[in-house]
Every structure is written in C-alpha cells, then in structure tokens.
Design a protein around this motif. Structure first.
Motif, PDB file in Angstrom:
ATOM      1  N   VAL A 117       0.825  -1.212   0.000  1.00 21.97           N
ATOM      2  CA  VAL A 117       0.000   0.000   0.000  1.00 21.97           C
ATOM      3  C   VAL A 117       0.858   1.262   0.000  1.00 21.97           C
ATOM      4  N   LYS A 118       2.099   1.156   0.471  1.00 16.99           N
ATOM      5  CA  LYS A 118       2.994   2.316   0.445  1.00 16.99           C
ATOM      6  C   LYS A 118       3.711   2.460  -0.896  1.00 16.99           C
ATOM      7  N   ALA A 119       3.854   1.345  -1.618  1.00 13.32           N
ATOM      8  CA  ALA A 119       4.564   1.364  -2.904  1.00 13.32           C
ATOM      9  C   ALA A 119       3.664   1.723  -4.088  1.00 13.32           C
ATOM     10  N   LYS A 120       2.382   1.421  -3.990  1.00 14.57           N
ATOM     11  CA  LYS A 120       1.448   1.652  -5.098  1.00 14.57           C
ATOM     12  C   LYS A 120       0.514   2.809  -4.767  1.00 14.57           C
ATOM     13  N   LYS A 121       0.209   3.612  -5.772  1.00 15.25           N
ATOM     14  CA  LYS A 121      -0.624   4.799  -5.565  1.00 15.25           C
ATOM     15  C   LYS A 121      -2.040   4.437  -5.089  1.00 15.25           C
ATOM     16  N   VAL A 122      -2.693   3.488  -5.774  1.00 12.70           N
ATOM     17  CA  VAL A 122      -4.047   3.070  -5.400  1.00 12.70           C
ATOM     18  C   VAL A 122      -4.112   1.543  -5.459  1.00 12.70           C
ATOM     19  N   VAL A 123      -4.575   0.930  -4.361  1.00 12.86           N
ATOM     20  CA  VAL A 123      -4.695  -0.530  -4.286  1.00 12.86           C
ATOM     21  C   VAL A 123      -6.073  -0.879  -3.758  1.00 12.86           C
ATOM     22  N   ALA A 124      -6.746  -1.806  -4.445  1.00 15.17           N
ATOM     23  CA  ALA A 124      -8.039  -2.311  -3.990  1.00 15.17           C
ATOM     24  C   ALA A 124      -7.891  -3.779  -3.629  1.00 15.17           C
ATOM     25  N   PHE A 125      -8.173  -4.115  -2.394  1.00 17.59           N
ATOM     26  CA  PHE A 125      -8.201  -5.504  -1.947  1.00 17.59           C
ATOM     27  C   PHE A 125      -9.640  -5.959  -2.111  1.00 17.59           C
ATOM     28  N   ILE A 126      -9.848  -6.910  -3.025  1.00 18.33           N
ATOM     29  CA  ILE A 126     -11.203  -7.312  -3.410  1.00 18.33           C
ATOM     30  C   ILE A 126     -11.371  -8.818  -3.342  1.00 18.33           C
ATOM     31  N   LYS A 127     -12.625  -9.243  -3.380  1.00 12.60           N
ATOM     32  CA  LYS A 127     -12.940 -10.665  -3.509  1.00 12.60           C
ATOM     33  C   LYS A 127     -13.076 -10.941  -4.995  1.00 12.60           C
ATOM     34  N   GLY A 128     -12.155 -11.743  -5.527  1.00  9.11           N
ATOM     35  CA  GLY A 128     -12.152 -12.046  -6.951  1.00  9.11           C
ATOM     36  C   GLY A 128     -11.093 -11.237  -7.669  1.00  9.11           C
ATOM     37  N   THR A 129     -11.286 -11.097  -8.974  1.00  8.37           N
ATOM     38  CA  THR A 129     -10.314 -10.396  -9.801  1.00  8.37           C
ATOM     39  C   THR A 129     -10.953  -9.173 -10.445  1.00  8.37           C
ATOM     40  N   ARG A 130     -10.133  -8.383 -11.071  1.00  3.60           N
ATOM     41  CA  ARG A 130     -10.585  -7.179 -11.771  1.00  3.60           C
ATOM     42  C   ARG A 130     -11.645  -7.522 -12.823  1.00  3.60           C
ATOM     43  N   THR A 131     -11.450  -8.630 -13.526  1.00  4.39           N
ATOM     44  CA  THR A 131     -12.394  -9.005 -14.587  1.00  4.39           C
ATOM     45  C   THR A 131     -13.496  -9.940 -14.099  1.00  4.39           C
ATOM     46  N   GLN A 132     -13.309 -10.555 -12.926  1.00  2.00           N
ATOM     47  CA  GLN A 132     -14.328 -11.449 -12.377  1.00  2.00           C
ATOM     48  C   GLN A 132     -14.455 -11.261 -10.866  1.00  2.00           C
ATOM     49  N   PRO A 133     -15.040 -10.134 -10.446  1.00  2.00           N
ATOM     50  CA  PRO A 133     -15.251  -9.936  -9.013  1.00  2.00           C
ATOM     51  C   PRO A 133     -16.221 -10.996  -8.487  1.00  2.00           C
ATOM     52  N   GLU A 134     -16.003 -11.433  -7.246  1.00  2.00           N
ATOM     53  CA  GLU A 134     -16.814 -12.513  -6.698  1.00  2.00           C
ATOM     54  C   GLU A 134     -17.792 -12.050  -5.629  1.00  2.00           C
ATOM     55  N   CYS A 135     -18.017 -10.745  -5.547  1.00  2.76           N
ATOM     56  CA  CYS A 135     -19.091 -10.243  -4.686  1.00  2.76           C
ATOM     57  C   CYS A 135     -19.558  -8.904  -5.228  1.00  2.76           C
ATOM     58  N   GLY A 136     -20.783  -8.562  -4.924  1.00  4.24           N
ATOM     59  CA  GLY A 136     -21.375  -7.326  -5.437  1.00  4.24           C
ATOM     60  C   GLY A 136     -20.667  -6.071  -4.961  1.00  4.24           C
ATOM     61  N   PHE A 137     -20.164  -6.097  -3.724  1.00  4.79           N
ATOM     62  CA  PHE A 137     -19.474  -4.916  -3.198  1.00  4.79           C
ATOM     63  C   PHE A 137     -18.143  -4.697  -3.914  1.00  4.79           C
ATOM     64  N   SER A 138     -17.428  -5.781  -4.183  1.00  6.82           N
ATOM     65  CA  SER A 138     -16.176  -5.660  -4.942  1.00  6.82           C
ATOM     66  C   SER A 138     -16.472  -5.140  -6.346  1.00  6.82           C
ATOM     67  N   HIS A 139     -17.532  -5.640  -6.953  1.00  2.00           N
ATOM     68  CA  HIS A 139     -17.929  -5.184  -8.291  1.00  2.00           C
ATOM     69  C   HIS A 139     -18.227  -3.685  -8.279  1.00  2.00           C
ATOM     70  N   GLN A 140     -18.959  -3.229  -7.267  1.00  2.00           N
ATOM     71  CA  GLN A 140     -19.302  -1.809  -7.157  1.00  2.00           C
ATOM     72  C   GLN A 140     -18.049  -0.942  -7.033  1.00  2.00           C
ATOM     73  N   VAL A 141     -17.093  -1.370  -6.203  1.00  2.00           N
ATOM     74  CA  VAL A 141     -15.850  -0.613  -6.031  1.00  2.00           C
ATOM     75  C   VAL A 141     -15.077  -0.559  -7.354  1.00  2.00           C
ATOM     76  N   LEU A 142     -15.006  -1.684  -8.058  1.00  2.00           N
ATOM     77  CA  LEU A 142     -14.304  -1.701  -9.346  1.00  2.00           C
ATOM     78  C   LEU A 142     -14.962  -0.768 -10.353  1.00  2.00           C
ATOM     79  N   LEU A 143     -16.289  -0.740 -10.395  1.00  2.00           N
ATOM     80  CA  LEU A 143     -16.993   0.183 -11.291  1.00  2.00           C
ATOM     81  C   LEU A 143     -16.614   1.635 -10.989  1.00  2.00           C
ATOM     82  N   LEU A 144     -16.596   1.983  -9.717  1.00  2.00           N
ATOM     83  CA  LEU A 144     -16.268   3.354  -9.325  1.00  2.00           C
ATOM     84  C   LEU A 144     -14.813   3.695  -9.626  1.00  2.00           C
ATOM     85  N   LEU A 145     -13.908   2.751  -9.385  1.00  2.00           N
ATOM     86  CA  LEU A 145     -12.500   2.992  -9.708  1.00  2.00           C
ATOM     87  C   LEU A 145     -12.314   3.162 -11.210  1.00  2.00           C
TER      88      LEU A 145
END
Length: 141
Positions: free
Chosen positions: A45-73
């Motif tokens: 988190v100190k080395a990268k400008k923005v990091v999202a810890f999510i359930k699943g992957t960027r292309t296949q989120p495995e929960c609705g909340f992770s999906h929502q965060v990815l959409l906003l990002l």
C-alpha cells in the motif's frame, strides 16, 4: 468498433487486456511466507498509488461490493492495482490479515497514497459526492 477511412468494411477493435492482479507470494501457500502478511500489505500500500483488496479479480469480481468498487475505480479513470483476498495460493491468510491491518471488518478495501480510504459504502458515498477522484489522486477537486 471502428472503420478505416475509405473502406466500407467495419473493423472490430480488440479490447485492451486487463491488468493482472498483484500476487503477494510466488505461490506455495502459507509456507511461502518469509515475512508476516501484514508487512507485505504495508509494503504494497505504500509502494502503489491506489490498491483495492477485493474478492475475486478485476475481470471477475466474486461479490457485489467488490464489483461496485471496481466500477467506481474504473469511472474515476485513476490507475489502480487489485489484490484478490480469496486467492489462498498466492495470498495466503490475506483475507483476515487485511482486516487486522486496516482495523476494518469488511472487504473490499481501498488504499490511496499509503492510506486506507474505505470500503464499498465509503467509496460509493465519495463517488456520489464527487470526492473520490480527489481522495485517490491526493488532489482536492
């Protein structure tokens, strides 16, 4: 979809390849950890400008909340990294360790400029209030 000048045939553009998720270890599981998971999280988190810890992957989120965060990002057009907390092979123990690190009980979690920004509810509220891009970039809107 695009068309070259002077040609009558439509050409389909290939979508850009999605960025790979960050893997915190080479992939041998918990026995692979030479340092505590919290130290790996802190370093990331100190080395990268923005990091999202999510359930699943960027292309296949495995929960609705992770999906929502990815959409906003994605809507923010800010470059960001993702880490799959469900991947016990490459990120053993991360799902619980990230909660301890942030003292926040839920996932997803978003960090920007080395600081915890929030979970899905806070990120959504910031997006609705027009504060998200400023928080992610460190610049006030």
């Amino acid at each position: 979809v695009g068309n070259r000048r002077g040609e009558g045939q439509w050409l389909l553009k290939q979508p850009a390849r999605a960025k790979d998720e960050i893997k915190l270890t080479p992939g041998k599981g918990a026995q692979d950890l030479a340092v505590p998971m919290e130290a790996l999280i802190d370093s990331l988190v100190k080395a990268k400008k923005v990091v999202a810890f999510i359930k699943g992957t960027r292309t296949q989120p495995e929960c609705g909340f992770s999906h929502q965060v990815l959409l906003l990002l994605n809507q923010s057009r800010v470059d960001y990294e993702t880490v799959n907390v469900l991947d016990e092979f490459y990120n053993p123990g991360l799902r619980e360790a990230i909660k301890v690190y942030s003292d926040w009980p839920t996932i997803p979690q978003v960090y920007a400029n080395g600081e915890f920004i929030g979970g899905a509810d806070i990120i959504t509220e910031m997006g609705e209030n027009g504060e998200l891009v400023g928080a992610l970039t460190g610049k006030q809107q």
